[in-house]
Design an enzyme around this catalytic site. Structure first.
Site, PDB file in Angstrom:
ATOM      1  CE  LYS A  35      -4.069   1.381   2.622  1.00  0.00           C
ATOM      2  NZ  LYS A  35      -4.725   1.184   3.915  1.00  0.00           N
ATOM      3  CB  THR A 121     -14.342   6.064  16.349  1.00  0.00           C
ATOM      4  OG1 THR A 121     -14.593   6.962  15.278  1.00  0.00           O
ATOM      5  CG2 THR A 121     -15.482   6.126  17.348  1.00  0.00           C
ATOM      6  CG  PHE A 152     -16.869  15.151  13.881  1.00  0.00           C
ATOM      7  CD1 PHE A 152     -17.688  14.370  14.688  1.00  0.00           C
ATOM      8  CD2 PHE A 152     -15.922  15.957  14.489  1.00  0.00           C
ATOM      9  CE1 PHE A 152     -17.569  14.392  16.075  1.00  0.00           C
ATOM     10  CE2 PHE A 152     -15.784  15.991  15.875  1.00  0.00           C
ATOM     11  CZ  PHE A 152     -16.611  15.207  16.668  1.00  0.00           C
ATOM     12  CB  CYS A 263     -19.090   5.496  11.044  1.00  0.00           C
ATOM     13  SG  CYS A 263     -17.579   5.761  10.128  1.00  0.00           S
ATOM     14  NE  ARG A 330     -15.358  -0.289   5.603  1.00  0.00           N
ATOM     15  CZ  ARG A 330     -14.471   0.545   6.155  1.00  0.00           C
ATOM     16  NH1 ARG A 330     -13.854   0.211   7.251  1.00  0.00           N
ATOM     17  NH2 ARG A 330     -14.219   1.711   5.593  1.00  0.00           N
TER      18      ARG A 330
HETATM   19  C1  UGA Z   1     -20.748   9.256   9.379  1.00  0.00           C
HETATM   20  C2  UGA Z   1     -20.937  10.663   9.978  1.00  0.00           C
HETATM   21  O1  UGA Z   1     -21.890  11.389   9.195  1.00  0.00           O
HETATM   22  C3  UGA Z   1     -19.605  11.426  10.013  1.00  0.00           C
HETATM   23  O2  UGA Z   1     -19.790  12.676  10.656  1.00  0.00           O
HETATM   24  C4  UGA Z   1     -18.597  10.585  10.796  1.00  0.00           C
HETATM   25  O3  UGA Z   1     -17.321  11.200  10.841  1.00  0.00           O
HETATM   26  C5  UGA Z   1     -18.453   9.229  10.141  1.00  0.00           C
HETATM   27  O4  UGA Z   1     -19.728   8.571  10.135  1.00  0.00           O
HETATM   28  C6  UGA Z   1     -17.442   8.445  10.941  1.00  0.00           C
HETATM   29  O5  UGA Z   1     -17.710   8.146  12.119  1.00  0.00           O
HETATM   30  O6  UGA Z   1     -16.314   8.230  10.462  1.00  0.00           O
HETATM   31  P1  UGA Z   1     -20.566   8.234   6.909  1.00  0.00           P
HETATM   32  O7  UGA Z   1     -20.598   6.893   7.570  1.00  0.00           O
HETATM   33  O8  UGA Z   1     -19.561   8.497   5.850  1.00  0.00           O
HETATM   34  O9  UGA Z   1     -20.350   9.395   8.028  1.00  0.00           O
HETATM   35  O10 UGA Z   1     -21.983   8.435   6.246  1.00  0.00           O
HETATM   36  P2  UGA Z   1     -23.303   9.332   6.428  1.00  0.00           P
HETATM   37  O11 UGA Z   1     -23.399  10.270   5.301  1.00  0.00           O
HETATM   38  O12 UGA Z   1     -23.384   9.888   7.772  1.00  0.00           O
HETATM   39  O13 UGA Z   1     -24.422   8.202   6.224  1.00  0.00           O
HETATM   40  C7  UGA Z   1     -24.505   7.084   7.124  1.00  0.00           C
HETATM   41  C8  UGA Z   1     -25.627   6.169   6.718  1.00  0.00           C
HETATM   42  O14 UGA Z   1     -26.899   6.752   7.024  1.00  0.00           O
HETATM   43  C9  UGA Z   1     -25.679   5.835   5.233  1.00  0.00           C
HETATM   44  O15 UGA Z   1     -25.961   4.462   5.076  1.00  0.00           O
HETATM   45  C10 UGA Z   1     -26.819   6.683   4.694  1.00  0.00           C
HETATM   46  O16 UGA Z   1     -27.446   6.144   3.569  1.00  0.00           O
HETATM   47  C11 UGA Z   1     -27.741   6.698   5.892  1.00  0.00           C
HETATM   48  N1  UGA Z   1     -28.649   7.867   5.902  1.00  0.00           N
HETATM   49  C12 UGA Z   1     -28.151   9.097   6.125  1.00  0.00           C
HETATM   50  C13 UGA Z   1     -30.004   7.689   5.686  1.00  0.00           C
HETATM   51  O17 UGA Z   1     -30.492   6.550   5.479  1.00  0.00           O
HETATM   52  N2  UGA Z   1     -30.824   8.779   5.726  1.00  0.00           N
HETATM   53  C14 UGA Z   1     -30.358  10.030   5.947  1.00  0.00           C
HETATM   54  O18 UGA Z   1     -31.170  10.979   5.978  1.00  0.00           O
HETATM   55  C15 UGA Z   1     -28.997  10.197   6.147  1.00  0.00           C
END
Ligand code: UGA
Length: 436
Positions: A35, A121, A152, A263, A330
């Site tokens: 990598k 985390t 975040f 996450c 994932r």
């Molecule tokens: C999430 C958090 O939003 C970040 O702030 C955080 O840093 C990150 O986890 C982490 O801990 O590293 P992420 O997992 O990239 O980020 O994705 P999100 O955009 O938050 O979506 C999470 C899940 O919720 C997805 O499966 C998405 O489809 C779902 N979701 C989100 C919904 O079903 N409805 C919504 O209205 C929003």
């Protein structure tokens, strides 16, 4: 400032590249030599919009380097950021073995004052644990500080989230280390980013509580959508009306097949485990996890509304990643739903702009297609699971000509029911089925 980032996974790579973009000299370290070799050549192993450009630019300008030599990177750095994995160890708790191993190696490499920072985390109490490990293993009387600085970042929007965050959280008890970390983030002062300076324990909990709260919004709106279907309401209007209240806000109120990714599911389980260990039952977080599981099964019920007997039927799936703009599968709802479809005897054809290679490894029995229309060809239903932008403007007439039975299941409410139906499709979505 000279810094080291340990771990070149998602968080480490974005953090290292963006701190280099801020003008720091960054060494990103990983034990995976293959990598590191490809990163040295500017090849980024993950799909994250904008990341390759920042990596390549900072490599070229000499502010970003990649190495497998942990000790050397630590020795020359004032700040060492830990971004190694903390996966679920199987019982909900985060596996801290990689963090602990790096802490031991930092202890041996300490050659002057350094600030050791957790970016991954980590469970509440991790900073204290790292401090004890370094104290027990260090060979000289050199001083060091430990701080928690959770990230975040959203996958798919990570660069923007890093360069323009809502807040920066620094959990540390040493004034000197706090001043050094504020200096590291200096470019963000210019755009008036708020800083929360607190204890390591509070910083660690802010991360879990934030993710669990966002996951709560998603599970909450998913239940409201299920209720809308029973009562004849339209969840899009309900969420819009709710979100206009500034105390609620419009974000994370989109119903769907449940949250996934590396996450939310892991962090919600870890928070529940953490609380249980402390002698407290987090009832809301537990319910959020249960509702999310239920939502996967309910997504299958939606498909059965149009294809009651799935046995020997062909189902076209659009979207495999857990959300758009990433190749990450994932805990993706798409993968779980496809597994259920296959278990029910269906044949699955699928298309995703970025994650088909990753999906092939876990779902070899799926037929992977070159585009949306090839997936829909000869299918008994088309199921939209991940809302990539390119799925928002499908040529419905072309799809109507390709598909065997004109059925669309829209698990993300991307389309307007009357538009889809005007092309002769039967259409089912989430929380709008009896309203239109
Ligand atoms: C999430 C958090 O939003 C970040 O702030 C955080 O840093 C990150 O986890 C982490 O801990 O590293 P992420 O997992 O990239 O980020 O994705 P999100 O955009 O938050 O979506 C999470 C899940 O919720 C997805 O499966 C998405 O489809 C779902 N979701 C989100 C919904 O079903 N409805 C919504 O209205 C929003």
């Amino acid at each position: 400032m000279q810094i080291a980032v340990i771990g070149t996974g998602y968080v480490g790579l974005v953090t290292g590249a963006c701190f280099a973009e801020f003008g720091n000299t960054v060494t990103c370290v990983d034990k995976d030599a293959a990598k590191i070799d490809s990163l040295i050549k500017g090849r980024v192993p993950i799909y994250e919009p904008g990341l390759d450009a920042i990596v390549q630019k900072n490599l070229k300008e000499g502010r970003l380097a990649f190495s497998t030599n942990l000790a050397e990177a630590i020795e020359k750095s004032l700040v060492v950021l830990l971004a190694v994995g903390t996966p679920d160890r199987g019982d909900g708790f985060a596996d801290m073995s990689q963090i602990e191993e790096v802490a031991r190696r930092i202890a041996f490499a300490l050659n002057g004052y350094k600030v050791i920072v957790t970016k991954s985390t980590v469970p509440v109490g991790a900073a204290g644990r790292i401090k004890s490990i370094i104290d027990e293993n260090k060979t000289s009387g050199v001083r060091f500080s430990v701080a928690a600085n959770p990230e975040f970042l959203r996958e798919g929007a990570a660069i923007n989230d890093f360069l323009r965050p809502d807040r920066v959280v620094i959990g540390c008890r040493d004034e000197e280390a706090i001043a050094i970390l504020k200096d590291l983030y200096r470019p963000l002062y210019l755009i008036e980013t708020p800083f929360v300076i607190t204890t390591p324990e509070s910083a660690e909990l802010i991360k879990y509580a934030s993710n669990a709260f966002l996951a709560t919004k998603v599970s909450f709106v998913n239940e409201i959508a299920n209720l809308c279907d029973l009562l004849g309401a339209d969840v899009k209007d309900v969420a819009k009306g709710m979100g206009m209240d500034k105390r609620i806000g419009p974000k994370f109120l989109h119903p769907g097949p449940g949250f996934g990714g590396s996450c939310f599911p892991k962090d919600a389980r870890a928070l529940v485990a953490l609380a249980k260990d402390a002698g407290y039952e987090l009832k809301i977080a537990n319910a959020v996890i249960d509702v999310n599981e239920q939502q996967r099964e309910l997504s299958l019920d939606r498909i059965r509304e149009l294809v009651p007997d799935l046995n020997a039927k062909t189902i076209a799936v659009l979207g495999l990643s857990f959300k758009p703009e990433t190749d990450d599968i994932r805990e993706s709802p798409a993968i779980k739903i496809i597994e259920k479809l296959i278990a029910a005897g269906a044949r699955v054809k699928a298309y995703d702009p970025a994650s088909m290679e990753a999906a092939k490894a876990v779902l070899p029995e799926v037929q992977y297609c070159e585009d949306e229309y090839a997936a829909g060809r000869g299918a008994d239903a088309l199921v939209l699971i991940t809302e990539w932008n390119q799925f928002r403007g499908l040529d419905l007439q072309r799809l109507r000509n390709e598909i065997r039975s004109p059925n669309i299941v829209d698990l993300r409410n991307v389309y307007e029911p009357h538009t889809v139906r005007s092309f002769g499709f039967k259409y089912v979505s989430m929380g709008r089925n009896r309203a239109h």
